[in-house]
Design an enzyme around this catalytic site. Structure first.
Site, PDB file in Angstrom:
ATOM      1  N   SER A   1      -2.854   6.621   4.722  1.00  0.00           N
ATOM      2  CA  SER A   1      -4.072   5.413   4.341  1.00  0.00           C
ATOM      3  C   SER A   1      -3.673   4.290   3.899  1.00  0.00           C
ATOM      4  O   SER A   1      -2.657   4.014   3.129  1.00  0.00           O
ATOM      5  CB  SER A   1      -4.807   6.281   3.527  1.00  0.00           C
ATOM      6  OG  SER A   1      -4.439   6.351   2.001  1.00  0.00           O
ATOM      7  N   ASP A   2      -4.730   3.140   4.057  1.00  0.00           N
ATOM      8  CA  ASP A   2      -4.364   2.018   3.063  1.00  0.00           C
ATOM      9  C   ASP A   2      -5.056   2.628   1.615  1.00  0.00           C
ATOM     10  O   ASP A   2      -5.236   3.666   1.341  1.00  0.00           O
ATOM     11  CB  ASP A   2      -5.401   1.042   3.693  1.00  0.00           C
ATOM     12  CG  ASP A   2      -5.013  -0.562   3.135  1.00  0.00           C
ATOM     13  OD1 ASP A   2      -5.252  -1.604   3.669  1.00  0.00           O
ATOM     14  OD2 ASP A   2      -4.243  -0.332   2.087  1.00  0.00           O
ATOM     15  N   TRP A   3      -4.817   1.483   0.714  1.00  0.00           N
ATOM     16  CA  TRP A   3      -4.953   2.081  -0.635  1.00  0.00           C
ATOM     17  C   TRP A   3      -6.307   1.981  -1.068  1.00  0.00           C
ATOM     18  O   TRP A   3      -7.319   1.120  -1.136  1.00  0.00           O
ATOM     19  CB  TRP A   3      -4.050   1.350  -1.437  1.00  0.00           C
ATOM     20  CG  TRP A   3      -2.897   1.579  -1.780  1.00  0.00           C
ATOM     21  CD1 TRP A   3      -2.052   1.626  -3.030  1.00  0.00           C
ATOM     22  CD2 TRP A   3      -1.900   1.732  -0.583  1.00  0.00           C
ATOM     23  NE1 TRP A   3      -0.926   2.196  -2.776  1.00  0.00           N
ATOM     24  CE2 TRP A   3      -0.590   2.207  -1.652  1.00  0.00           C
ATOM     25  CE3 TRP A   3      -1.711   1.802   0.701  1.00  0.00           C
ATOM     26  CZ2 TRP A   3       0.713   2.475  -0.757  1.00  0.00           C
ATOM     27  CZ3 TRP A   3      -0.500   2.289   1.213  1.00  0.00           C
ATOM     28  CH2 TRP A   3       0.711   2.420   0.509  1.00  0.00           C
ATOM     29  N   GLY A   4      -7.144   3.327  -1.229  1.00  0.00           N
ATOM     30  CA  GLY A   4      -8.525   3.480  -1.730  1.00  0.00           C
ATOM     31  C   GLY A   4      -9.266   3.514  -0.343  1.00  0.00           C
ATOM     32  O   GLY A   4     -10.293   2.946  -0.310  1.00  0.00           O
TER      33      GLY A   4
ATOM     34  N   TYR B   1      -8.995  -0.416   6.103  1.00  0.00           N
ATOM     35  CA  TYR B   1     -10.117   0.052   5.198  1.00  0.00           C
ATOM     36  C   TYR B   1     -11.491  -0.029   6.278  1.00  0.00           C
ATOM     37  O   TYR B   1     -12.556   0.861   5.819  1.00  0.00           O
ATOM     38  CB  TYR B   1     -10.482  -1.039   4.300  1.00  0.00           C
ATOM     39  CG  TYR B   1      -9.416  -1.049   3.244  1.00  0.00           C
ATOM     40  CD1 TYR B   1      -8.760  -2.326   2.960  1.00  0.00           C
ATOM     41  CD2 TYR B   1      -9.455   0.042   2.401  1.00  0.00           C
ATOM     42  CE1 TYR B   1      -7.861  -2.091   1.930  1.00  0.00           C
ATOM     43  CE2 TYR B   1      -8.530  -0.088   1.236  1.00  0.00           C
ATOM     44  CZ  TYR B   1      -7.586  -0.983   1.134  1.00  0.00           C
ATOM     45  OH  TYR B   1      -6.796  -1.317  -0.031  1.00  0.00           O
TER      46      TYR B   1
END
Ligand code: GLC
Length: 739
Positions: free
Chosen positions: A276-279, A245
Site C-alpha cells: 500500500s501507499d502510506w496510510g 491513495y
C-alpha cells in the site's frame, strides 16, 4: 569522459541499436525464474502459522509526533521497516524513497545522497540506457545505506499539468514513460534490491489525493495509464507495485478487486506483491481485493494486516488462502532479486564524484532548448558583461518537495519553509541543491564579468540588465507532493521581472527550473529560453555547460506545454476550490465527493488530446531545439518495424530523437507515439534508426483483448508531435490478441 561514462555510453548505443523503444525484453522477466517461485513455496511451507503475518505489515520507522513510540533500533530511519523471519533466512525489508535517489527525510539520518534530476528531466533525455544507469546509481546508494527496497518507479501520466507531483514522474505518454520507468527499475534492481513501480493507478492529482475518485473506462485506462505500468513491468520486472491513495471507479486503489486481482494479477500474471501507499489501507477486506502488504501502518486508522488478518485466516479459508498468497508473493520478490543471498548493509562506500557525473549527464541530456532567436545561445565569447538574475542562482538549483526529496550531506543550500504548521510541515519546504549556477557560469565563462541580482526588486534587476550584454533570468516554479499548483503561471511576480528585464535587454535568456509546464507571457520579448526542470545534484554545471555551448542541448519535451488552461480537458483542478489543502492532500471537502473524470480525454492524454481537438500547444510534446540542425529521411514501415535515417545537417555535433507517430487510422486523425530512438551525430553524419512498433499502440483494448482493426494507418516521423514529416500509409490486415 571517465572510462565508466564512456563504457555506459557504448552500452547506450548498443541498447538503442536494439530499438529500446518499449519492446519487451523477455530476458528480464522473472529474473529468478522458477527458482524464485520454488524457493518461495518451500519457505512458505516451512512457515509456522504465527509467522505468516510478519511480512504482511510494517511501520514507518520515524517518530512522526513527539508522543509516538521510538522506532526499533534495528530499523534504519526512512520510509518503511518490515521485520524478517531469521529462523527461515528471510531478511527484514528496509525501505526508502524514491525515484530521484535516497530520500533525505529532513535530515534524520544525517547522511546525504546523490540527487538525480527530476523525473521530467530524466524523461526529457528519451534515453533508456542513461536512465537505467541512473537507476543503477541510486540503487547502489540505497544498498550502501543498508536499504533493500527503493520505493521508486513513479510513472503516473501527466493528466493535469498542475499536479504537484508531475516532477517525480515521466511525462504524458505511456510508451515513453513506461519504457523509461522499466529501465530505471531494471537499473535499481541490478543491485539486488527491490524496486516498486507506483502509484497504481490513475493517481493524477494531489489535491484530495486520499479522497478523489478517478473515473475511467477499462478501455481508456488500458490504452494509457495501465499501458505505462504494463510496459514498465515488462521491462523492469519490479518486485513490488505500490497502489495509490485515490479511488478508481469508486473503490480505493489499494482495495480494488478489478485493479489488483483482475488486471494486475490475473490478466497480467504479475508475480510480485502489492504494497500500500502510506496510510492508504481502508480495511482488512483489502487483503481479499489484492493488497499484500500494509505499509506505514501507524498512518492507517488500524493495523489490519497483523492479528486481525491472522484471526481472519484462522476462521475463513478465503483469508487463509489469501494469506499464503501474500507471503508467497513477498517471498518471490525477495528471492527474485536476491535480497537473501546479497544482504544490504549500512556503511557501504559511495563514489559521490562518479555518481555526480551520472546525475550531471542526465541533467545535460534533459535540458530542453525552447527558444533561441538569432542564435543568441551558446553565449558568444563577446558577451563580456552578463547579468544573472533571480531564482536563487547565487545559491543553488530548485528541487521538488515531499517524500522523494533527496539532499546531499549537510542538507539543502536554501530551505524555505512552505508548510501550514501541521505535523507534515517538515516535509514541505522549497529547497535547493547546493549546485550554484552563478559559480558554474563564472567557471564556464571566465572571460565574462558576471553580476548577480536576486530579482526581488525589479528596478534593481533592470538597472543591472541595462548595462549588460546578456541578461540571464532564472525562474523557478516550486511544486510538491501533497498539493497541486493553482495555475500554470510562474509564482512570486517572476513574469513581471522577466518582462521588465527583456524590455531593456534584447539578449534576455530565461532559464526555467519548473515542476511542470508554465505560461510564458513574456516569450516574444526574450531571445532564448531553456527548460532545466529540477536539474539535480550537478544541475548548475549542466545549465552552464549548455549556455556556454560545451554541451549541445538535446532534450525533448516529455510533456505538452499548453497555450492556456482552456486547452485542458479540465480547466480547473478538481477540488482546488476547497479549503486549504493540507500536505497529505486532505482538503476539507465538507462531505462533497471529489471526482476526476478521466473519461473526458480517455486515453488521449496531452498531445493526443491536442490532436483530437486540433489544438496547437505553446510547445508540443517531443519539442526541443539544438545548436545544430537535423533531418529525417527514408521512413519505411510495415506497421511492425520501422526504419529511417537521421542526418546532422549543421556545423557541430549534436543529438536528437527520432520520433515515430501514428497520425491516422482509417482516415481519421489519431496520434500516438509508436517508437523513438535517441541518436548522436557529428556534423554531416547520417545514421540509420530502427524501431519495433509495440502493436498495442495501434490497437483498441476491448474486454481483455487488443484489436488492430483492418484498414489504412498513417505513419510519420516527427521532430515533435506537431512538426511531422511525410505520412506513409500502410494497409494493415488487422488482428486480435489477449492482453
Ligand atoms: C507517500 C508517497 C509515496 C511514498 C510513501 C513513503 O505518501 O505517496 O510515493 O513512497 O509515502 O514515503
Amino acid at each position: 569522459m571517465t572510462l565508466r561514462t564512456s563504457l555506459f555510453l557504448a552500452g547506450a548505443c548498443a541498447a538503442l541499436a536494439a530499438g529500446a523503444s518499449g519492446a519487451q525484453d523477455k530476458a528480464t522477466l522473472d529474473k529468478g525464474g522458477q527458482a524464485a517461485s520454488a524457493k518461495a513455496e518451500k519457505t512458505l511451507q516451512a512457515m509456522q502459522t504465527e509467522e505468516k503475518t510478519i511480512l504482511t505489515h510494517g511501520i514507518m520507522p520515524l517518530k512522526l509526533t513527539p508522543d509516538a513510540p521510538e522506532p526499533p533500533a534495528v530499523a534504519i530511519p526512512g520510509a518503511g521497516y518490515i521485520p524478517g523471519i531469521p529462523r527461515l533466512g528471510v531478511p527484514a525489508l528496509f525501505e526508502t524513497d524514491a525515484s530521484l535517489g535516497v530520500s533525505y527525510v529532513f535530515g534524520v539520518r544525517k547522511d546525504g545522497a546523490t540527487a538525480l534530476p527530476s523525473g521530467l528531466a530524466q524523461a526529457a533525455t528519451w534515453n533508456p540506457a542513461l536512465i537505467e544507469e541512473g537507476g543503477r546509481m541510486i540503487g547502489s546508494e540505497t544498498r550502501a545505506k543498508g536499504f533493500n527496497v527503493l520505493l521508486a518507479g513513479g510513472v503516473n501520466l501527466m493528466r493535469d499539468p498542475r499536479n504537484g507531483r508531475n516532477f517525480e514522474y515521466l511525462g504524458e505518454d505511456p510508451l515513453l514513460a513506461g519504457t523509461l520507468a522499466g529501465h530505471a527499475i531494471r537499473g535499481i534492481q541490478s543491485n539486488h534490491i527491490i524496486s516498486t513501480i507506483k502509484h497504481f493507478a490513475l493517481n493524477g492529482q494531489e489535491t484530495g489525493r486520499k479522497v478523489v475518485d478517478s473515473k475511467i473506462s477499462a478501455a481508456n485506462a488500458h490504452e494509457s495509464d495501465l499501458l505505462a505500468f504494463k510496459i514498465g513491468i515488462e521491462i523492469g520486472d519490479p518486485g513490488s507495485v505500490m497502489c495509490a491513495y485515490n479511488k478508481v471507479n469508486g473503490h480505493s486503489a489499494c482495495d480494488n478487486d478489478w485493479l489488483l486481482n483482475k488486471v494486475l494479477k490475473q490478466d497480467w500474471g504479475y508475480k510480485g506483491f502489492v504494497m500500500s501507499d502510506w496510510g492508504a489501507v481502508p480495511s482488512l477486506g483489502a487483503a481479499l481485493n489484492g493488497l499484500d502488504q500494509q505499509s506505514g501502518e501507524q498512518l492507517d486508522k488500524e493495523v489490519f494486516f497483523a492479528d486481525k488478518l491472522a484471526a481472519a485466516a484462522k476462521g475463513d479459508p478465503a483469508y487463509a488462502k489469501r494469506l499464503d498468497d501474500m507471503n508467497r508473493r513477498i517471498l518471490w520478490a525477495i528471492y527474485d532479486n536476491g535480497l537473501d543471498a546479497n544482504p544490504a548493509k549500512p556503511g557501504g562506500a559511495i563514489d559521490f564524484k562518479t555518481h555526480g557525473d551520472i546525475a550531471e549527464q542526465v541533467a545535460r541530456q534533459g535540458i530542453v532548448l525552447l527558444r533561441n532567436e538569432r542564435d543568441v545561445l551558446p553565449l558568444a565569447a563577446s558577451a563580456r558583461r552578463i547579468a544573472v538574475i533571480g531564482g536563487y542562482a547565487n545559491s543553488g538549483v530548485l528541487s521538488g518537495a515531499g517524500s522523494s526529496q533527496v539532499q546531499a550531506e549537510g542538507g539543502p543550500a536554501v530551505y524555505i519553509p512552505a508548510g501550514n504548521g501541521d505535523e507534515n510541515s517538515p516535509f514541505i519546504a522549497e529547497s535547493y541543491h547546493s549546485s550554484v549556477p552563478l559559480k558554474a557560469l563564472r567557471e564556464a565563462a571566465p572571460q565574462a564579468e558576471i553580476h548577480y541580482r536576486n530579482g526581488r526588486y525589479i528596478a534593481e534587476a533592470v538597472a543591472q540588465a541595462k548595462k549588460s550584454d546578456v541578461a540571464i533570468v532564472f525562474a523557478t516554479q516550486w511544486t510538491s507532493e501533497g498539493f497541486d499548483v493553482p495555475d500554470m503561471s510562474l509564482p512570486n511576480g517572476q513574469d513581471d521581472l522577466i518582462a521588465a528585464v527583456a524590455a531593456v535587454n534584447p539578449n534576455t535568456i530565461v532559464v526555467l527550473e519548473t515542476g511542470g509546464p508554465v505560461m510564458m507571457p513574456w516569450l516574444g520579448s526574450t531571445a532564448a529560453v531553456i527548460e532545466a526542470w529540477y536539474p539535480g545534484a550537478r544541475g548548475a554545471e549542466a545549465i552552464a555547460a549548455v549556455l556556454t555551448g560545451k554541451v549541445n542541448p538535446s532534450g525533448k519535451l516529455p510533456i505538452t506545454f499548453p497555450a492556456g488552461k482552456e486547452q485542458l480537458p479540465r480547466a480547473e483542478v478538481d477540488g482546488l476550490d476547497s479549503t486549504e489543502p493540507s500536505f497529505f492532500g486532505m482538503p476539507d471537502m465538507k462531505g462533497q465527493p471529489l471526482v476526476a473524470d478521466y473519461d473526458i480525454e480517455g486515453a488521449n492524454v496531452g498531445y493526443r488530446w491536442n490532436a483530437v481537438k486540433g489544438q496547437k500547444a505553446l510547445f508540443p510534446f517531443g519539442y526541443g531545439l539544438s545548436y545544430t540542425r537535423f533531418a529525417a529521411s527514408g521512413l519505411k514501415t510495415d506497421g511492425t518495424r520501422a526504419s529511417a535515417r537521421m542526418t546532422n545537417t549543421g556545423k557541430r555535433e549534436g543529438a536528437t530523437v527520432a520520433q515515430l507517430y501514428l497520425v491516422s487510422r482509417g482516415g481519421k486523425p489519431v496520434q500516438r507515439l509508436l517508437g523513438f530512438q535517441r541518436v548522436e551525430l557529428t556534423a554531416g553524419q547520417s545514421k540509420p534508426v530502427a524501431m519495433t512498433i509495440d502493436q498495442r499502440l495501434l490497437a483498441d483494448w476491448q474486454d481483455g483483448n487488443w484489436t488492430v482493426v483492418p484498414g489504412d494507418y498513417g505513419f510519420a516521423l516527427g521532430e515533435d508531435a506537431e512538426h511531422l514529416g511525410p505520412v506513409m500509409t500502410v494497409r494493415l490486415k488487422g488482428k486480435t490478441w489477449q492482453d
